[in-house]
Design a protein around this motif. Structure first.
Motif, PDB file in Angstrom:
ATOM      1  N   GLU A 559       0.820  -1.212   0.000  1.00  0.00           N
ATOM      2  CA  GLU A 559       0.000   0.000   0.000  1.00  0.00           C
ATOM      3  C   GLU A 559       0.857   1.265   0.000  1.00  0.00           C
ATOM      4  OE1 GLU A 559      -3.164   0.276  -0.395  1.00  0.00           O
ATOM      5  OE2 GLU A 559      -3.642  -1.864  -0.350  1.00  0.00           O
ATOM      6  N   ASN A 560       2.096   1.141   0.445  1.00  0.00           N
ATOM      7  CA  ASN A 560       3.004   2.291   0.423  1.00  0.00           C
ATOM      8  C   ASN A 560       3.847   2.332  -0.851  1.00  0.00           C
ATOM      9  OD1 ASN A 560       3.102   3.978   3.138  1.00  0.00           O
ATOM     10  ND2 ASN A 560       2.686   1.833   3.696  1.00  0.00           N
ATOM     11  N   GLY A 561       3.593   1.415  -1.794  1.00  0.00           N
ATOM     12  CA  GLY A 561       4.238   1.452  -3.102  1.00  0.00           C
ATOM     13  C   GLY A 561       5.553   0.721  -3.205  1.00  0.00           C
ATOM     14  N   ASP A 562       5.984   0.012  -2.162  1.00  0.00           N
ATOM     15  CA  ASP A 562       7.264  -0.706  -2.196  1.00  0.00           C
ATOM     16  C   ASP A 562       6.987  -2.163  -2.571  1.00  0.00           C
ATOM     17  OD1 ASP A 562       9.776  -1.754  -1.829  1.00  0.00           O
ATOM     18  OD2 ASP A 562      10.180  -0.580  -0.014  1.00  0.00           O
ATOM     19  N   LEU A 563       6.878  -2.434  -3.888  1.00  0.00           N
ATOM     20  CA  LEU A 563       6.483  -3.762  -4.352  1.00  0.00           C
ATOM     21  C   LEU A 563       7.554  -4.812  -4.082  1.00  0.00           C
ATOM     22  CD1 LEU A 563       4.751  -2.875  -7.747  1.00  0.00           C
ATOM     23  CD2 LEU A 563       3.692  -3.428  -5.562  1.00  0.00           C
ATOM     24  N   GLU A 564       8.824  -4.453  -4.202  1.00  0.00           N
ATOM     25  CA  GLU A 564       9.890  -5.430  -3.994  1.00  0.00           C
ATOM     26  C   GLU A 564       9.863  -5.969  -2.567  1.00  0.00           C
ATOM     27  OE1 GLU A 564      11.727  -6.734  -6.198  1.00  0.00           O
ATOM     28  OE2 GLU A 564      11.178  -5.429  -7.875  1.00  0.00           O
ATOM     29  N   LYS A 565       9.761  -5.059  -1.596  1.00  0.00           N
ATOM     30  CA  LYS A 565       9.706  -5.507  -0.195  1.00  0.00           C
ATOM     31  C   LYS A 565       8.406  -6.255   0.096  1.00  0.00           C
ATOM     32  CE  LYS A 565      12.807  -2.118   1.904  1.00  0.00           C
ATOM     33  NZ  LYS A 565      12.948  -1.039   2.916  1.00  0.00           N
ATOM     34  N   ALA A 566       7.324  -5.836  -0.557  1.00  0.00           N
ATOM     35  CA  ALA A 566       6.049  -6.527  -0.361  1.00  0.00           C
ATOM     36  C   ALA A 566       6.152  -7.978  -0.816  1.00  0.00           C
ATOM     37  CB  ALA A 566       4.936  -5.810  -1.122  1.00  0.00           C
ATOM     38  N   ILE A 567       6.770  -8.192  -2.000  1.00  0.00           N
ATOM     39  CA  ILE A 567       6.904  -9.551  -2.544  1.00  0.00           C
ATOM     40  C   ILE A 567       7.838 -10.383  -1.676  1.00  0.00           C
ATOM     41  CG2 ILE A 567       7.782 -10.876  -4.502  1.00  0.00           C
ATOM     42  CD1 ILE A 567       6.783  -8.513  -6.284  1.00  0.00           C
ATOM     43  N   ALA A 568       8.972  -9.810  -1.294  1.00  0.00           N
ATOM     44  CA  ALA A 568       9.943 -10.547  -0.480  1.00  0.00           C
ATOM     45  C   ALA A 568       9.348 -10.929   0.874  1.00  0.00           C
ATOM     46  CB  ALA A 568      11.197  -9.703  -0.289  1.00  0.00           C
ATOM     47  N   THR A 569       8.644  -9.996   1.480  1.00  0.00           N
ATOM     48  CA  THR A 569       8.047 -10.268   2.799  1.00  0.00           C
ATOM     49  C   THR A 569       6.928 -11.303   2.693  1.00  0.00           C
ATOM     50  OG1 THR A 569       8.533  -7.974   3.431  1.00  0.00           O
ATOM     51  CG2 THR A 569       6.991  -9.194   4.823  1.00  0.00           C
ATOM     52  N   HIS A 583      -4.489 -18.165   1.154  1.00  0.00           N
ATOM     53  CA  HIS A 583      -4.525 -16.706   1.307  1.00  0.00           C
ATOM     54  C   HIS A 583      -3.154 -16.102   1.002  1.00  0.00           C
ATOM     55  CE1 HIS A 583      -4.894 -12.722   3.105  1.00  0.00           C
ATOM     56  NE2 HIS A 583      -3.829 -13.010   3.849  1.00  0.00           N
ATOM     57  N   TYR A 584      -2.112 -16.721   1.556  1.00  0.00           N
ATOM     58  CA  TYR A 584      -0.765 -16.180   1.354  1.00  0.00           C
ATOM     59  C   TYR A 584      -0.368 -16.254  -0.122  1.00  0.00           C
ATOM     60  CZ  TYR A 584      -0.354 -16.357   6.435  1.00  0.00           C
ATOM     61  OH  TYR A 584      -0.544 -16.162   7.776  1.00  0.00           O
ATOM     62  N   ARG A 585      -0.726 -17.346  -0.789  1.00  0.00           N
ATOM     63  CA  ARG A 585      -0.415 -17.475  -2.220  1.00  0.00           C
ATOM     64  C   ARG A 585      -1.179 -16.429  -3.032  1.00  0.00           C
ATOM     65  NH1 ARG A 585      -1.142 -23.190  -1.130  1.00  0.00           N
ATOM     66  NH2 ARG A 585       0.890 -24.220  -0.950  1.00  0.00           N
ATOM     67  N   ALA A 586      -2.445 -16.220  -2.668  1.00  0.00           N
ATOM     68  CA  ALA A 586      -3.261 -15.240  -3.395  1.00  0.00           C
ATOM     69  C   ALA A 586      -2.677 -13.835  -3.249  1.00  0.00           C
ATOM     70  CB  ALA A 586      -4.697 -15.280  -2.882  1.00  0.00           C
ATOM     71  N   GLN A 587      -2.219 -13.498  -2.048  1.00  0.00           N
ATOM     72  CA  GLN A 587      -1.613 -12.187  -1.836  1.00  0.00           C
ATOM     73  C   GLN A 587      -0.319 -12.042  -2.640  1.00  0.00           C
ATOM     74  OE1 GLN A 587      -3.910 -10.202  -0.738  1.00  0.00           O
ATOM     75  NE2 GLN A 587      -2.872  -9.373   1.082  1.00  0.00           N
ATOM     76  N   LEU A 588       0.497 -13.101  -2.626  1.00  0.00           N
ATOM     77  CA  LEU A 588       1.748 -13.054  -3.390  1.00  0.00           C
ATOM     78  C   LEU A 588       1.464 -12.894  -4.882  1.00  0.00           C
ATOM     79  CD1 LEU A 588       4.817 -13.264  -3.513  1.00  0.00           C
ATOM     80  CD2 LEU A 588       4.580 -15.771  -3.552  1.00  0.00           C
ATOM     81  N   LYS A 589       0.478 -13.619  -5.371  1.00  0.00           N
ATOM     82  CA  LYS A 589       0.099 -13.507  -6.782  1.00  0.00           C
ATOM     83  C   LYS A 589      -0.368 -12.088  -7.100  1.00  0.00           C
ATOM     84  CE  LYS A 589      -2.859 -15.738 -10.231  1.00  0.00           C
ATOM     85  NZ  LYS A 589      -3.908 -16.792 -10.441  1.00  0.00           N
ATOM     86  N   ARG A 590      -1.102 -11.505  -6.167  1.00  0.00           N
ATOM     87  CA  ARG A 590      -1.586 -10.124  -6.351  1.00  0.00           C
ATOM     88  C   ARG A 590      -0.417  -9.152  -6.462  1.00  0.00           C
ATOM     89  NH1 ARG A 590      -4.522  -6.818  -1.455  1.00  0.00           N
ATOM     90  NH2 ARG A 590      -4.727  -4.785  -2.510  1.00  0.00           N
ATOM     91  N   PHE A 591       0.588  -9.314  -5.591  1.00  0.00           N
ATOM     92  CA  PHE A 591       1.732  -8.399  -5.604  1.00  0.00           C
ATOM     93  C   PHE A 591       2.560  -8.585  -6.880  1.00  0.00           C
ATOM     94  CE2 PHE A 591       1.722  -8.819  -0.683  1.00  0.00           C
ATOM     95  CZ  PHE A 591       0.587  -8.023  -0.620  1.00  0.00           C
ATOM     96  N   LEU A 592       2.763  -9.850  -7.291  1.00  0.00           N
ATOM     97  CA  LEU A 592       3.528 -10.113  -8.511  1.00  0.00           C
ATOM     98  C   LEU A 592       2.814  -9.554  -9.738  1.00  0.00           C
ATOM     99  CD1 LEU A 592       4.644 -13.788  -7.766  1.00  0.00           C
ATOM    100  CD2 LEU A 592       6.138 -11.770  -7.895  1.00  0.00           C
ATOM    101  N   LYS A 593       1.514  -9.683  -9.759  1.00  0.00           N
ATOM    102  CA  LYS A 593       0.735  -9.156 -10.880  1.00  0.00           C
ATOM    103  C   LYS A 593       0.854  -7.640 -10.942  1.00  0.00           C
ATOM    104  CE  LYS A 593      -3.877  -9.467 -12.932  1.00  0.00           C
ATOM    105  NZ  LYS A 593      -5.259 -10.005 -12.768  1.00  0.00           N
ATOM    106  N   ALA A 594       0.824  -6.998  -9.769  1.00  0.00           N
ATOM    107  CA  ALA A 594       0.976  -5.539  -9.728  1.00  0.00           C
ATOM    108  C   ALA A 594       2.359  -5.130 -10.231  1.00  0.00           C
ATOM    109  CB  ALA A 594       0.755  -5.035  -8.308  1.00  0.00           C
ATOM    110  N   LYS A 595       3.377  -5.927  -9.906  1.00  0.00           N
ATOM    111  CA  LYS A 595       4.739  -5.626 -10.357  1.00  0.00           C
ATOM    112  C   LYS A 595       4.840  -5.732 -11.879  1.00  0.00           C
ATOM    113  CE  LYS A 595       9.551  -7.094  -9.899  1.00  0.00           C
ATOM    114  NZ  LYS A 595      10.489  -8.075  -9.286  1.00  0.00           N
ATOM    115  N   GLU A 596       4.243  -6.803 -12.444  1.00  0.00           N
ATOM    116  CA  GLU A 596       4.263  -6.983 -13.896  1.00  0.00           C
ATOM    117  C   GLU A 596       3.524  -5.848 -14.593  1.00  0.00           C
ATOM    118  OE1 GLU A 596       5.790  -9.225 -15.797  1.00  0.00           O
ATOM    119  OE2 GLU A 596       6.771  -9.964 -13.974  1.00  0.00           O
TER     120      GLU A 596
END
Length: 604
Positions: A559-569, A583-596
């Motif tokens: 939410e603060n725009g730091d996608l790399e740290k979001a994905i790693a965490t 749930h954790y997989r869905a969140q990770l997929k969401r962050f990766l999709k946002a990065k792409e």
């Protein structure tokens, strides 16, 4: 008369079963003394009132009124003397069925007094029924209602304890209780007539020209039946007949010795035609249907209605200020409307159909025999010999006078017959339409939300009380309160509560995590605060780097725009997660999709 008594018995069952067992209000010896005093008071009231009666019909009217008074006395036993708690203090490990049965015995004691005094009153008026026989006869009339209830309750207690995997699986279904009720009701409706036959001491009508005449008449009407039985209730003094059983092989036609002794052949055939009319017009199936509908509506409505009471703030305030008796107030506020609805449904709605079904059966006799004379004479004899009950009012039968007058009217105006049948069909249509509308309304109501919200409000009331009585653990109670506020959709109160909890326990990782998550997900955009959420989540992760905490931190980075740290965490949270990994997989997929997506939209 016994139809009313069964209704009062049903109300007494609901009264006792719906009242919770809690800490005793008064000691057992005092409660026992007060109950005995009330029992003697009730006895003297019955005797005093019945001394003024001057007719058999008057005695029967007072029997119903005193039965209602018995119900009121019993309600005081349940509510004020804590009858259920007192019984449990004597036997702590009773099955629920035995507990409820023990409670009903106290109501039956009141009814025994009523029946005994009514019999004594009739004796003074010249009828001379033996009080013991009258009491026994009234009780035997109740057994067809008591025994199925005992059996279904015992089965409900025993089945969950059996080592049968299928039963355990079924018992976990939300519709298990409803399905159990419907199946058992259908089985009992089919197979209880043979049981009633033995309970009432019925015996086959002996072979004779009379039996041949009745059998031939019934068979000409196309009625399938198992037997014609003599029904010796009240030592044969009762003037009535009946039919029981949904299917021919288990159907019995009943007639009392009293009725056999006073009617001639034409009158007996008219009475038999009346009973055939109940079968031909499917009245027994309608009664079963009415009972099923009440069970269905009760199943879907009662629990949500109970929890709906918690939406009324005075109830919750009382729960907080009177924690020992708050639950009792809630059950009282719930059970009284249920009892009122029970009486309205059976006495007025079902009672309306019962009266008109009796009239339909009268009309069947009229059409079958071609004239009403036999039935009219039979009714007039019953009205006179049963103690002048010709004008006796009843909620389930028109009076004999009204029935005779209607038969005479139909003799001169045959079109009234079809008009009455149309009235019954129209009334059934309105009833079915009302039931359908209620069902549609129930489907549109958020019953699960009402129920879960009610539970949450109950718990909130309890937690609020704990805040005052246990101040040392206030952070814990605030955490629980915040979760409950979220369950009922009050996010702002949850936010305020978590902030209060954080001020008391600034190093509690669960409070830090929950507050961070709420600042990230709250529906009000003006209340969202990703920056504060990130600070809270970082602190929580330093103290307790568990999967659910890292999941919140990953969302805060996102939410603060730091996608790399979001994905790693989030990857780290997924590796630590032991449950709810989807749930954790869905969140990770969401962050990766946002990065792409961000990478694809970056200008060259």
């Amino acid at each position: 008369m016994f139809t009313s008594t069964i209704l009062y018995l049903l109300v007494a069952m609901v009264l006792f079963a719906s009242w919770p067992a809690g800490p005793p209000i008064i000691p057992l010896p005092l409660a026992a003394g007060l109950y005995l005093a009330k029992l003697f008071l009730f006895f003297f009231v019955c005797r005093h009132l019945l001394r003024r009666v001057r007719s058999i019909a008057g005695a029967l009217i007072y029997q119903e009124r005193l039965s209602i008074l018995a119900l009121l006395f019993y309600g005081l036993d349940v509510y004020l003397l804590d009858l259920k708690t007192q019984i449990l203090s004597l036997a702590t490990n009773l099955w629920p069925t035995l507990l409820d049965l023990g409670g009903i015995v106290f109501f039956l004691l009141y009814l025994f007094i009523v029946w005994h005094e009514v019999a004594a009153c009739q004796g003074r008026l010249g009828e001379r029924p033996a009080p013991k026989g009258y009491v026994a006869g009234q009780f035997r009339l109740l057994l067809p209602a008591l025994i199925p209830w005992i059996l279904v309750s015992l089965l409900a207690d025993v089945l969950p304890t059996l080592p049968l995997p299928l039963l355990k699986t079924l018992s976990q279904s939300p519709l298990y209780e409803l399905g159990f009720f419907i199946v058992f009701l259908l089985i009992m409706a089919l197979f209880i007539p043979p049981l009633i036959r033995h309970l009432w001491g019925c015996r086959p009508l002996p072979a004779s020209p009379l039996r041949d005449m009745l059998e031939n008449f019934l068979r000409r009407q196309g009625l399938s039946f198992r037997d014609i039985l003599v029904w010796p209730i009240f030592s044969g003094r009762l003037y009535t007949a009946g039919v029981m059983g949904l299917i021919g092989p288990l159907r019995y036609v009943l007639i009392t010795p009293g009725l056999l002794s006073i009617l001639d052949d034409e009158e007996l055939l008219a009475v038999m035609a009346h009973e055939v009319g109940h079968i031909k017009r499917y009245h027994l199936f309608y009664y079963l249907f009415f009972l099923l509908i009440y069970g269905l509506l009760g199943y879907f409505l009662l629990e949500p209605a109970f929890y709906a009471l918690t939406y009324w703030r005075p109830v919750l305030d009382y729960l907080v200020s009177h924690p020992q008796r708050g639950e009792d107030l809630l059950f009282l506020g719930f059970s009284l409307p249920v009892l009122i609805l029970l009486v309205i449904y059976f006495r007025y709605i079902v009672g309306f159909f019962m009266r008109n079904f009796e009239r339909e059966a009268d009309l069947y006799a009229l059409l079958t025999l071609g004239r009403p004379d036999g039935l009219i004479r039979a009714l007039e004899k019953i009205g006179y010999l049963a103690g002048g009950i010709r004008d006796l009012p009843s909620w389930h039968h028109f009076s004999i006078r009204e029935r005779v007058e209607f038969l005479e009217a139909c003799r001169h105006h045959p079109d009234l017959v079809q008009k009455h049948h149309k009235k019954v069909r129209r009334s059934l249509g309105i009833y079915l339409l009302a039931v359908m509308m209620i069902i549609i309304s129930l489907r549109s109501l958020p019953l699960e939300k009402i129920e879960s919200g009610g539970r949450a409000r109950l718990l909130l009331a309890m937690v609020e009380e704990k805040l005052n009585s246990d101040p040392q653990r206030r952070p814990l109670w605030y955490k629980i309160m915040a979760s409950l506020y979220l369950e009922i959709g009050e996010e702002l109160k949850a936010l305020e509560t978590l902030e209060e909890a954080l001020s008391l326990a600034p190093e509690d990782p669960e409070i830090l995590n929950n507050l961070a998550w709420l600042y990230l997900t709250i529906k009000d955009p003006q209340r969202r605060n990703p920056t504060r959420a990130l600070r809270l989540a970082l602190k929580a992760a330093r103290i307790s780097p568990e999967a659910y905490v890292l999941d919140t931190l990953a969302l805060a980075y996102f939410e603060n725009g730091d996608l790399e740290k979001a994905i790693a965490t989030q990857k780290k949270a997924l590796s630590l997660a032991k449950k709810n990994k989807e749930h954790y997989r869905a969140q990770l997929k969401r962050f990766l999709k946002a990065k792409e997506k961000k990478k694809g939209s970056t200008p060259l």
